[in-house]
Design a protein around this motif. Structure first.
Motif, short mmCIF file in Angstrom:
data_model
loop_
_atom_site.label_atom_id
_atom_site.label_comp_id
_atom_site.label_asym_id
_atom_site.label_seq_id
_atom_site.Cartn_x
_atom_site.Cartn_y
_atom_site.Cartn_z
N LEU A 90 -10.58 1.27 -1.66
CA LEU A 90 -9.58 0.40 -1.78
C LEU A 90 -9.62 -0.84 -0.68
CD1 LEU A 90 -6.67 -0.49 -2.36
CD2 LEU A 90 -5.67 1.18 -0.63
N VAL A 91 -9.36 -2.12 -1.23
CA VAL A 91 -9.63 -3.35 -0.22
C VAL A 91 -8.20 -4.13 -0.01
CG1 VAL A 91 -10.58 -5.69 0.25
CG2 VAL A 91 -11.84 -3.79 -1.14
N LEU A 92 -7.58 -4.26 0.97
CA LEU A 92 -6.20 -4.60 1.32
C LEU A 92 -6.39 -5.96 2.14
CD1 LEU A 92 -4.71 -1.28 2.56
CD2 LEU A 92 -4.16 -2.35 0.26
N HIS A 93 -5.82 -6.86 1.69
CA HIS A 93 -5.88 -8.21 2.38
C HIS A 93 -4.51 -8.19 3.43
CE1 HIS A 93 -5.01 -12.70 2.32
NE2 HIS A 93 -5.70 -12.68 3.29
N SER A 94 -4.91 -8.49 4.53
CA SER A 94 -4.09 -8.23 5.43
C SER A 94 -3.43 -9.76 5.99
CB SER A 94 -4.40 -7.36 6.72
OG SER A 94 -3.36 -7.37 7.82
N GLN A 95 -2.13 -9.82 5.95
CA GLN A 95 -1.35 -10.86 6.65
C GLN A 95 -1.03 -10.57 8.11
OE1 GLN A 95 1.69 -12.57 3.93
NE2 GLN A 95 1.23 -11.28 2.29
N VAL A 96 -1.43 -9.46 8.42
CA VAL A 96 -1.02 -8.88 9.85
C VAL A 96 -2.45 -9.00 10.68
CG1 VAL A 96 -0.41 -6.95 11.28
CG2 VAL A 96 0.58 -7.40 8.96
N PRO A 97 -2.48 -9.58 11.73
CA PRO A 97 -3.88 -9.68 12.36
C PRO A 97 -4.27 -8.00 12.47
CG PRO A 97 -2.36 -10.88 13.65
CD PRO A 97 -1.42 -10.21 12.77
N LEU A 98 -5.67 -8.05 12.34
CA LEU A 98 -6.32 -6.74 12.40
C LEU A 98 -6.08 -6.02 13.41
CD1 LEU A 98 -9.65 -7.40 10.61
CD2 LEU A 98 -7.61 -6.56 9.46
N GLU A 99 -5.96 -6.57 14.72
CA GLU A 99 -6.01 -5.90 15.94
C GLU A 99 -4.46 -5.23 16.04
OE1 GLU A 99 -5.66 -10.21 16.69
OE2 GLU A 99 -6.91 -8.87 15.77
N GLU A 100 -3.51 -5.82 15.27
CA GLU A 100 -2.34 -5.29 15.44
C GLU A 100 -2.00 -4.28 14.37
OE1 GLU A 100 0.62 -8.31 14.78
OE2 GLU A 100 -0.19 -9.59 16.25
N ALA A 115 -2.55 5.51 11.81
CA ALA A 115 -1.54 6.01 11.16
C ALA A 115 -1.11 5.33 9.70
CB ALA A 115 -0.18 5.23 12.25
N LEU A 116 -1.57 4.17 9.59
CA LEU A 116 -1.19 3.40 8.25
C LEU A 116 -2.18 3.90 7.19
CD1 LEU A 116 0.58 1.50 6.63
CD2 LEU A 116 -1.00 -0.28 7.68
N ALA A 117 -3.59 3.97 7.50
CA ALA A 117 -4.62 4.12 6.39
C ALA A 117 -4.46 5.59 5.62
CB ALA A 117 -6.11 4.29 7.03
N PRO A 118 -3.97 6.81 6.20
CA PRO A 118 -3.69 7.81 5.37
C PRO A 118 -2.67 7.79 4.52
CG PRO A 118 -3.91 8.44 7.61
CD PRO A 118 -3.93 6.87 7.67
N ARG A 119 -1.70 6.74 4.60
CA ARG A 119 -0.74 6.40 3.53
C ARG A 119 -1.36 6.07 2.24
NH1 ARG A 119 4.18 3.14 5.97
NH2 ARG A 119 4.95 3.46 3.95
N TYR A 120 -2.52 5.32 2.38
CA TYR A 120 -3.37 4.66 1.27
C TYR A 120 -4.26 5.94 0.76
CZ TYR A 120 -1.30 0.35 2.15
OH TYR A 120 -0.49 -0.57 2.64
N VAL A 152 -11.95 -0.34 8.77
CA VAL A 152 -12.17 0.56 7.69
C VAL A 152 -11.92 2.13 8.11
CG1 VAL A 152 -14.66 0.67 8.04
CG2 VAL A 152 -13.66 1.50 6.03
N TYR A 153 -11.10 2.82 7.24
CA TYR A 153 -10.91 4.10 7.40
C TYR A 153 -11.68 4.92 6.29
CZ TYR A 153 -8.06 8.40 7.59
OH TYR A 153 -7.53 9.80 7.84
N GLU A 154 -12.45 6.03 6.76
CA GLU A 154 -13.26 6.64 5.90
C GLU A 154 -12.79 8.02 5.59
OE1 GLU A 154 -17.57 6.04 5.91
OE2 GLU A 154 -17.45 4.94 7.59
N ARG A 155 -12.77 8.27 4.30
CA ARG A 155 -12.36 9.63 4.10
C ARG A 155 -13.56 10.49 4.29
NH1 ARG A 155 -13.14 10.19 -2.57
NH2 ARG A 155 -15.51 10.00 -2.59
N GLY A 156 -13.17 11.86 4.54
CA GLY A 156 -14.35 12.73 5.19
C GLY A 156 -14.73 12.51 6.60
N VAL A 157 -14.55 11.46 6.95
CA VAL A 157 -14.41 11.27 8.53
C VAL A 157 -13.14 11.34 8.89
CG1 VAL A 157 -15.33 9.88 10.29
CG2 VAL A 157 -16.50 9.65 8.22
#
Length: 280
Positions: free
Chosen positions: A154-164, A169-174, A202-207
Motif C-alpha cells: 500500500l502506498v500512502l501520499h503523506s501531507q504530514v512531514p514524514l518525521e512527524e 502506531a499508525l501503520a498497523p491500522r493499514y 516503510v512498515y513491513e509485514r512479517g517484520v
C-alpha cells in the motif's frame, strides 16, 4: 559438530542473514529457529533470512523468510544481497539467473557493492478509487494504490512531514485493515522531495515494524508516483537506510531495482542453532 556458513548483509539498510544451505542443513520448516536468528536481542538480528541452495536450470535458488520466521514470496533487497553472496560463493558470475518460489529472476553486479535486480512485471491490486475505506483511516494520508511487486504494498501520499508520523502506531491500522484480509499488506508513506525523487518510510509485514528500506516497496512507490504524477523512469527512492533506483517501462511493464549492498560480516553457525530453546 557441523558449522553452517552464513553472511550478514544489508541492502540500503535492510539487513539479512544469508545461509549457505547447499548441504541441506535446514529444511525450511524451522520457523522458530529463523525467528530466533533474526531476533535483535536473542540472535544475530535481521529483517529477514535467506537460504542459498542449488537449483536446476538456474544458478541457484533463494528461499526467503521474514523476521518472524515465516516464508514470504519475495524480497527485493534480500534478493540483491543474495546475488552478491552467491557470486562470492562461486555460484554465478556477474550475471545471475535464480529462482525464488516459482519465479525466475535475473540480476547483475554493477560494481563491487551494487546490484541491479530485474523484478519483472508488477500488478496493481487496488486503484485509489477502490480504497475509499482505507482513505478514511487518516485525513492527511491519501492512498495511491496497492501494488504487487512480489509482495503487496500500500502506498500512502503523506501531507504530514514524514518525521512527524508515528509509523509503529499508525501503520498497523493499514497493515491489518479488513480490505487486505487475510494476508495483510506492507505500508509505505511517501512524500515528493522533487520530481523524480521520493522520500519514503516503510512498515513491513512479517517484520512488524519500520525497516530502514524495502526494495519491493521502493518499486511500488515509484510506480504509484508514475501513475499519480506522470513521473518518468528512473525514480530515486530515498529512505533512512539509503537510496534505491527504480526503472520501469510504463505502469504495468518490466521493473528493475538497483542499489547498494554491503557485507557486514561472515561466519559460521553452530549446528546446535537448530536445537529448541527451553520451553519450545
Amino acid at each position: 559438530m557441523a558449522e553452517i556458513p552464513f553472511f550478514k548483509m544489508h541492502g540500503a539498510g535492510n539487513d539479512f542473514i544469508l545461509i549457505d544451505n547447499r548441504e541441506g542443513h535446514f529444511s525450511g520448516r524451522e520457523q522458530a529457529v529463523f525467528a530466533r536468528l533474526c531476533s535483535r536481542p536473542l540472535g544475530l538480528g535481521a529483517d529477514g533470512l535467506l537460504l542459498i541452495e542449488p537449483g536446476s536450470e538456474v544458478d541457484f535458488v533463494l528461499r526467503y523468510y521474514n523476521a518472524d520466521g515465516r516464508p514470504a514470496e519475495m524480497c527485493g533487497n534480500g534478493a540483491r544481497c543474495g546475488v552478491w553472496a552467491a557470486h562470492r560463493l562461486g555460484l554465478c558470475g556477474r550475471q545471475a539467473r535464480f529462482r525464488v518460489f516459482d519465479r525466475i529472476y535475473q540480476a547483475r553486479l554493477e560494481g563491487p557493492a551494487r546490484v541491479r535486480l530485474a523484478l519483472g512485471r508488477a500488478s496493481q491490486v487496488f486503484s485509489p478509487d477502490q480504497l475509499q475505506a482505507v482513505a478514511s483511516v487518516h485525513p492527511r494520508l491519501t492512498p495511491l494504490g496497492v501494488w504487487n511487486t512480489g509482495v503487496p504494498h500500500l502506498v500512502l501520499h503523506s501531507q504530514v512531514p514524514l518525521e512527524e508520523i508515528n509509523v509503529q502506531a499508525l501503520a498497523p491500522r493499514y497493515r491489518y485493515h479488513e480490505q487486505f484480509n487475510p494476508a495483510g499488506v506492507n505500508v509505505n508513506f511517501v512524500v515528493a522531495q522533487r520530481k523524480g525523487v521520493l522520500r519514503v518510510r516503510v512498515y513491513e509485514r512479517g517484520v512488524e515494524r519500520e525497516t530502514l528500506s524495502c526494495g519491493t516497496g521502493a518499486v511500488a512507490c515509484a510506480l504509484a508516483a508514475h501513475q499519480a504524477w506522470g513521473w518518468p523512469a528512473p525514480i530515486h527512492v530515498v529512505s533512512e537506510g539509503g537510496t534505491l533506483e527504480v526503472s520501469f517501462t510504463g505502469s504495468g511493464g518490466e521493473t528493475a531495482l538497483t542499489g547498494p549492498v554491503q557485507l557486514v560480516c561472515r561466519g559460521w553457525l553452530n549446528s546446535e542453532v537448530g536445537s529448541p530453546e527451553p520451553g519450545e
